[in-house]
Structures are given as C-alpha cells and as structure tokens.
Design a protein around this motif. Structure first.
Motif, PDB file in Angstrom:
ATOM      1  N   PHE A 191       3.021  -9.271   1.393  1.00  9.97           N
ATOM      2  CA  PHE A 191       4.107  -8.462   0.843  1.00  9.97           C
ATOM      3  C   PHE A 191       5.253  -8.268   1.831  1.00  9.97           C
ATOM      4  O   PHE A 191       6.292  -7.711   1.476  1.00  9.97           O
ATOM      5  CB  PHE A 191       3.594  -7.093   0.364  1.00  9.97           C
ATOM      6  N   VAL A 192       5.094  -8.742   3.062  1.00  8.70           N
ATOM      7  CA  VAL A 192       6.153  -8.631   4.067  1.00  8.70           C
ATOM      8  C   VAL A 192       6.210  -9.905   4.895  1.00  8.70           C
ATOM      9  O   VAL A 192       5.175 -10.464   5.259  1.00  8.70           O
ATOM     10  CB  VAL A 192       5.914  -7.437   5.023  1.00  8.70           C
ATOM     11  N   PRO A 248       0.823  -1.204   0.000  1.00  9.28           N
ATOM     12  CA  PRO A 248       0.000   0.000   0.000  1.00  9.28           C
ATOM     13  C   PRO A 248       0.859   1.258   0.000  1.00  9.28           C
ATOM     14  O   PRO A 248       1.959   1.272   0.558  1.00  9.28           O
ATOM     15  CB  PRO A 248      -0.791  -0.117   1.309  1.00  9.28           C
ATOM     16  N   ALA A 249       0.364   2.318  -0.619  1.00 11.30           N
ATOM     17  CA  ALA A 249       1.098   3.582  -0.612  1.00 11.30           C
ATOM     18  C   ALA A 249       1.272   4.092   0.802  1.00 11.30           C
ATOM     19  O   ALA A 249       2.286   4.708   1.137  1.00 11.30           O
ATOM     20  CB  ALA A 249       0.366   4.609  -1.471  1.00 11.30           C
ATOM     21  N   ILE A 251      -6.949  -6.649   0.623  1.00 12.88           N
ATOM     22  CA  ILE A 251      -6.252  -6.189   1.820  1.00 12.88           C
ATOM     23  C   ILE A 251      -4.893  -6.882   1.857  1.00 12.88           C
ATOM     24  O   ILE A 251      -4.808  -8.105   1.764  1.00 12.88           O
ATOM     25  CB  ILE A 251      -7.056  -6.507   3.092  1.00 12.88           C
ATOM     26  N   GLN A 252      -3.828  -6.096   1.994  1.00 13.28           N
ATOM     27  CA  GLN A 252      -2.471  -6.636   1.955  1.00 13.28           C
ATOM     28  C   GLN A 252      -2.085  -7.218   3.317  1.00 13.28           C
ATOM     29  O   GLN A 252      -2.656  -6.863   4.347  1.00 13.28           O
ATOM     30  CB  GLN A 252      -1.483  -5.562   1.520  1.00 13.28           C
ATOM     31  N   VAL A 253      -1.069  -8.088   3.326  1.00 13.49           N
ATOM     32  CA  VAL A 253      -0.784  -8.899   4.513  1.00 13.49           C
ATOM     33  C   VAL A 253       0.694  -8.878   4.865  1.00 13.49           C
ATOM     34  O   VAL A 253       1.561  -9.000   3.994  1.00 13.49           O
ATOM     35  CB  VAL A 253      -1.241 -10.357   4.285  1.00 13.49           C
ATOM     36  N   ILE A 254       0.956  -8.735   6.159  1.00 13.26           N
ATOM     37  CA  ILE A 254       2.277  -8.929   6.756  1.00 13.26           C
ATOM     38  C   ILE A 254       2.227 -10.226   7.568  1.00 13.26           C
ATOM     39  O   ILE A 254       1.370 -10.381   8.435  1.00 13.26           O
ATOM     40  CB  ILE A 254       2.643  -7.770   7.684  1.00 13.26           C
TER      41      ILE A 254
END
Length: 442
Positions: free
Chosen positions: A202-203, A23-24, A143-146
């Motif tokens: 992404f992490v 995400p930005a 929704i992005q994920v760590i």
C-alpha cells in the motif's frame, strides 16, 4: 483498484483517513538485512558467507558491491542461501501472532535487474523471486507492506553499508540517477497494482535516508515531484482515476486494457513532466513493464528530516501521500526519556502539511549500557510517543545482535508487550513531561 501511497524521504507516509489496504494504525517491523544485507545486523553470518568486518566499511568486504567484486562467480549462490533462511514462513506466522500488521521491506535498486550496469555493478541476482515469495506469505497472513527504496543508484548517502556500496562517492543526486529511480518506481508501481503477490503493498517509499543537508541534494525537490507524478501516471494508464487539480487527464475505460493507447492518453495530461514521460517509456521499451501489463499511496521522509531550506514533499502532493521519520534521542538515560516524552515532531510536521506521519526505524539501542528495566521503559516511551502518529515500525524483525535490535527477541525478553498496542506502564512519561534532561522542571 487501490491507490499506492507515495513516500518521499522526507518521508511521506500516511493519509488522513484509511485508504484501501492501509491499517488503521501501523504496528510494524522492517525486514532488515533480507533483500538489502547490512553486515552489522548479522556479523557472524556475514563472516561465514565470506565477508569481513572493519572499522571503516569502505576499507574491506563490508557491503554487497564489495562482496560481489571478490566473489563474482559465487555471489548469486551465496546470497540465495541467505535469502532462503533469513525470512521464512515461520517468521510471518510469528509476527502475525505478535500483532504486527505492517512490514517494511528495504529494497536495493538492483532488484530490478534491467537497471543494473553489469559491467560495473555485480550485485546479487535473483532477489525479485524471493520478494514475490515473501509478499505472497504476507498477503496470506493479511499483513500490509511498504516497499522501501532503501538503496539508490550510485549511493544516496556516504559511508553506509545499507546503500550497497560503502563509499564517499555519492552520485545519486544527478539527472541520470534520478531518471533510473523513476524507472524503478514505474516497475514497482505496476507490480503493486497488477501482481497478485503484491496485493498487500500500500506504500512505495522513494528514498531512504537522503543526505540531511539540503544544499548537498541538488534538484531533490524536482525528483520528489516527478516521483509522485510517476506513480499517478501509472495509475492513470491503468485506468485508475486520480482526482486532482494538478493532473488533467481521463483514460477511458474502453482503452484502459490497451496499454499503448492508455499510455498516449496519459502523456496528454497537463502537468506530467518530460522526465516522467521519458522514464515511463524506457520502462516499457526495456520490457520491464510491457510483458507484465499485457498478460497509491506513496511515501517520503518528512520535511524536517533535512535542514538548510529543504523542499517540502507536501507541496508535491497529487493524491494520497504519507510521511515518515526516524526516532531520535540524546545520549544518556535521562535525556532519552525526556526527549521522547516531550516529543513535538508530529505537531511540527503537521504544521507544514506533513501528515499523516509514521516512524519507521526505531529500536531499543542505546549509547550506554542499559538495564533490562530501562529497556522496558524505553520501549514503552517510544511506543507511547510514536503511537500519536499514524503508527510505528521497529528497526528489524530479526538480528543476531538480538537484545536491543530484534523485535522478536524483544518480545521473548519482555521489553516489548505481546500486544503492540499495550504498554507496561501507561504513566511512563509522567515524571519526564516538561522536564529538562538534567531532571529539573522546565
């Protein structure tokens, strides 16, 4: 194919510009007490499950391992019921409407069951299937994920429920357990690149909350270096280019679909340590990876998280890397506001290369009885301070200790704004900037 950001806990978390999937600006929450259960977040449910509450968590059934020792035959069934109900599709929908774009998923090392010594570690089994399911929902919601390595083999910090074993016997900082952690990292990196349900990851964060005194974490810097190398060794083996002067290898596209040949090419790289090679081979031999392959970004806690001459994760950087930290505050209302409104942590980290940075475990808890009016100000102040970094992640999406811990309850009560980028009061910090904690100008 994406790169995975490596996160060490000093916490390396962000990169200077957006990478694929990132995400930005992060507006996130933690899925606290889902796949790593922390009894303080759900005290009544823990008692109903068969756990106990005690002043010192090592003296009763107050962690997953102590629970397993008492209920070895029932633990998988009991925990499956918890996993089924603590995080569901409706929660994803609610978080999406609330403007949340990032979820941090705390994980125990035992979720990779091949790494668990079942003779001594009867952690609940079956969590990986629930991880798949939850990540599928998050992917569909964009929704992005760590993925956060929240609990490490043999415990990384004493006396904490979140380590899965509340004990003073801290043994993580040894070659044996560093090795196990690298195997875990190999597994998670492969799934993050190849498993469709993991598409939003992404992490990968290396270690949650190490001991802050660096003299008590021997060879932690070497582990950080190997953690970064492991992620990029996997990427090289999968045919993902890793532009770096620290690794010299080129895996030809013609062999990238032949895992054995690609692995040999990766091992020829200058700069990939013997420890990384050994851990990767073990992951393959145990078929933790091979069965899946035949069918980034990483993150550390920032250097200023520790003291007494800690290693700097920025020195380990090969590819994209990010850093994180926790929010901090002094123990009274004026000090809370003053400390955060004059927050210099982001600049201090940037000065030693720990940038971009995010803040991954803040909440509205206080060490005093806070009014609703104060909690609105406290939320605004932290959002304002942490928004100057790459973003922020609230401690938990849900807690039965709801008023000051649950993001969703904070929305209902009006402490948090429906749009996470918006504040109740843009000028909330003006009375406190350049002030001391006693209210006088500095």
């Amino acid at each position: 194919m994406k790169h995975i950001l490596a996160g060490l806990v000093l916490s390396s978390t962000f990169v200077a510009h957006a990478w694929a999937g990132q995400p930005a600006h992060i507006y996130g929450v933690n899925l606290g007490s889902w796949l790593v259960l922390e009894p303080w977040m759900l005290p009544q449910e823990w008692l109903d499950m068969g756990g106990q509450e005690c002043e010192t968590c090592s003296s009763c059934i107050a962690s997953e391992l102590s629970f397993a020792k008492v209920y070895p035959d029932a633990i998988n069934t009991i925990f499956a019921k918890h996993w089924d109900t603590w995080f569901m599709q409706d929660d994803v929908n609610t978080l999406k409407v609330a403007g949340i774009n990032t979820i941090r998923v705390p994980l125990g090392y035992w979720i990779v069951e091949a790494l668990v010594d079942r003779l001594h570690e009867l952690y609940p089994q079956g969590g990986f299937n629930y991880l798949h399911q939850g990540l599928s929902w998050l992917k569909d919601a964009r929704i992005q994920v760590i993925l956060d390595h929240h609990t490490l083999p043999r415990v990384q910090i004493p006396g904490q429920m979140f380590t899965g074993n509340c004990t003073t016997d801290v043994q993580f900082y040894t070659p044996y357990n560093y090795h196990h952690t690298l195997v875990w990292t190999a597994v998670m990196t492969v799934f993050s690149h190849l498993a469709p349900d993991f598409e939003s990851v992404f992490v990968i964060e290396a270690v949650n909350d190490p001991i802050t005194d660096a003299t008590k974490t021997p060879d932690y810097g070497t582990f950080q270096k190997n953690f970064v190398q492991m992620i990029h060794a996997i990427e090289l083996t999968l045919g993902i280019s890793v532009p770096s002067s620290k690794l010299f290898v080129s895996v030809s596209p013609s062999i990238s679909n032949n895992f054995t040949a690609a692995l040999i090419a990766t091992f020829s790289a200058t700069g990939i340590s013997a420890e990384v090679q050994g851990a990767l081979l073990e992951a393959v031999v145990k078929k933790s990876l091979l069965g899946y392959i035949d069918d980034g970004i990483h993150s550390f806690m920032d250097v200023n998280y520790q003291y007494n001459n800690p290693s700097n994760p920025a020195d380990m950087m090969i590819g994209p890397q990010a850093y994180d930290n926790h929010g901090i505050a002094a123990p009274d209302p004026m000090s809370y506001m003053t400390s955060i409104c004059n927050f210099k942590h982001i600049q201090a980290d940037a000065a030693v290369g720990n940038s971009p940075l995010w803040f991954r475990e803040w909440g509205l808890s206080t060490q005093f009885d806070a009014t609703d009016k104060f909690l609105c100000k406290w939320a605004d102040t932290q959002k304002l301070a942490y928004s100057k970094s790459a973003g922020w992640i609230v401690c938990v999406q849900l807690s039965t200790l709801a008023r000051q811990w649950s993001y969703l309850e904070g929305l209902k009560l009006g402490f948090l704004t429906q749009d996470p980028a918006v504040l109740h009061d843009l000028n909330v910090c003006i009375p406190y900037v350049n002030s001391t904690s006693d209210g006088t100008s500095s």
